[in-house]
Scaffold this active site. Structure first.
Site, short mmCIF file in Angstrom:
data_model
loop_
_atom_site.label_atom_id
_atom_site.label_comp_id
_atom_site.label_asym_id
_atom_site.label_seq_id
_atom_site.Cartn_x
_atom_site.Cartn_y
_atom_site.Cartn_z
N LYS A 113 0.52 -1.11 0.11
CA LYS A 113 0.02 -0.01 0.04
C LYS A 113 0.69 1.24 -0.05
O LYS A 113 0.49 2.06 -0.55
CB LYS A 113 -0.98 -0.02 1.14
N LYS A 199 -5.07 -10.40 -6.58
CA LYS A 199 -6.18 -10.46 -5.85
C LYS A 199 -7.55 -9.75 -5.99
O LYS A 199 -7.20 -8.27 -6.54
CB LYS A 199 -6.02 -10.59 -4.35
N LYS A 202 -10.79 -3.90 -3.49
CA LYS A 202 -11.63 -2.79 -3.64
C LYS A 202 -10.94 -1.66 -4.01
O LYS A 202 -11.26 -0.66 -4.62
CB LYS A 202 -12.07 -2.25 -2.19
#
Ligand code: AMP
Ligand code: TRP
Length: 336
Positions: A113, A199, A202
């Site tokens: 991230k 994966k 969102k």
């Protein structure tokens, strides 16, 4: 002795997708009658990356309503909002002071991230796993049902609990319960529709990469029609050369409720042209009851409010008891 406890949560970053459902929420529902369950909407985690203040409250409500719509049953389970129970932030602070910095710098999700955020990495993003540890440890959870991507965070939670117990507890009287992860094999890692090696997430910019639980039948059809496949005829599981094929068969298996063997037999000779409409129809039918129930719940805001009020009350009681125990063990002056 009461039932063993479960705690889990999902971030209110937009809607839930099939990865959240198949990797987490569906398993909560399946297990719930055997446990005492706490399910929270982790809104404090949602602000560890830049967020939209205009939609946070609405998304938080929507996720809570989706828990109910997916079958979370209030006879067995408590639903609450993380930020409504102040003990989460407070325990996170205490745990921060007992967690070595290099444990957090090792976290894969942080590194991934942080890379995406560039210059804009908050202290909260690094601290995310400590807040998650606080979520879990406050409820003395025995089991934490999550998808595969959360495994490292659960190992960290265990390490933090063990460290606190070593520092401040006695072997016969631990301060914190050391929880176990509960990761089901099928569905633990639902992959993107656009790339079977990534994966479903969102945060993917492409809406076509995921199916959301509230997508309309037309949208589901369109997304599956456009999803990535390969030129091979015949469909089978577990071929490392065919990640999309494995992922889509797994989705079909889980959404249709069939065994892997029966799906393997049914689809062995199929081409994509036959399989895609079948998968789309199955997904639409599997999500229809969830969507219907969601609409009913959202039509009665007073009901959701009362569920959350009750949930916050129960969660506060359970969490405050643990927080007091940690404060006492760490030597704080008791509150008067
Ligand atoms: P999040 O959306 O990151 O808050 O994730 C909530 C829950 O869904 C966690 O238990 C995750 O492990 C699970 N989850 C998220 N994405 C996936 C995925 N693609 N496959 C399986 N589980 C997932
Ligand atoms: N980090 C989890 C995720 O993104 C969400 C989460 C926060 C969670 N606190 C939790 C999951 C406690 C289980 C238990 O998937």
């Amino acid at each position: 002795m009461g039932k063993p406890r479960i705690l889990s949560g999902v971030q209110p970053t937009g809607n839930l997708h099939l990865g959240n459902y198949l990797g987490a929420v569906r398993n909560w529902v399946e297990l719930q009658s055997e446990y005492e369950n706490f399910f929270c909407v982790v809104d404090l985690h949602a602000i560890t990356v830049p967020h939209n203040p205009q939609s946070l409250a609405q998304d938080t409500q929507a996720v809570a309503a989706l828990y109910l719509a997916c079958g979370v049953d209030l006879r067995y389970s408590t639903i609450f909002i993380q930020s409504h129970v102040a003990a989460h932030s407070e325990l996170a602070w205490l745990l921060n002071c007992f967690t070595p910095l290099n444990w957090l710098e090792r976290m894969i999700q942080f590194k991934e991230k942080a890379l995406k955020q560039g210059e804009n990495v908050s202290v909260g993003l690094l601290d995310y796993p400590v807040l998650m540890a606080a979520d879990i440890l406050l409820y003395s959870a025995d089991k934490v049902p999550v998808g595969e991507d959360q495994k490292q965070h659960l190992e960290l939670t265990r390490d933090i609990a063990i460290r606190v117990n070593d520092k401040f507890g006695q072997p016969e009287n631990p301060v914190l319960k050391v929880p176990d992860p509960l990761i089901q094999k099928a569905g633990a890692r639902v992959m993107s529709l656009a790339d079977g090696t990534k994966k479903m997430s969102k945060s993917d910019e492409s809406e076509l990469s995921r199916i959301n639980l509230l997508d309309s039948p037309e949208t589901i059809q369109k997304k599956i029609k456009k999803c990535k496949t390969d030129p091979v005829k015949g469909l089978w599981f577990d071929d490392p050369e065919r990640p999309e094929c494995h992922n889509l068969l797994t989705l079909y298996q889980l959404l249709s409720g069939q065994s892997r063997e029966s799906v393997a037999a049914e689809c062995r000779e199929m081409g994509w042209g036959q399989f895609k409409p079948l998968l789309a129809e199955t997904a639409i039918e599997a999500l229809r009851p969830i969507q219907d129930k969601y609409q009913k719940i959202m039509a009665d805001p007073g009901y959701l409010q009362s569920v959350l009020r009750e949930g916050n009350h129960k969660a506060n009681q359970a969490a405050t008891a643990t927080l007091e125990r940690v404060r006492e063990a760490a030597g704080f002056l008791p509150k008067t």
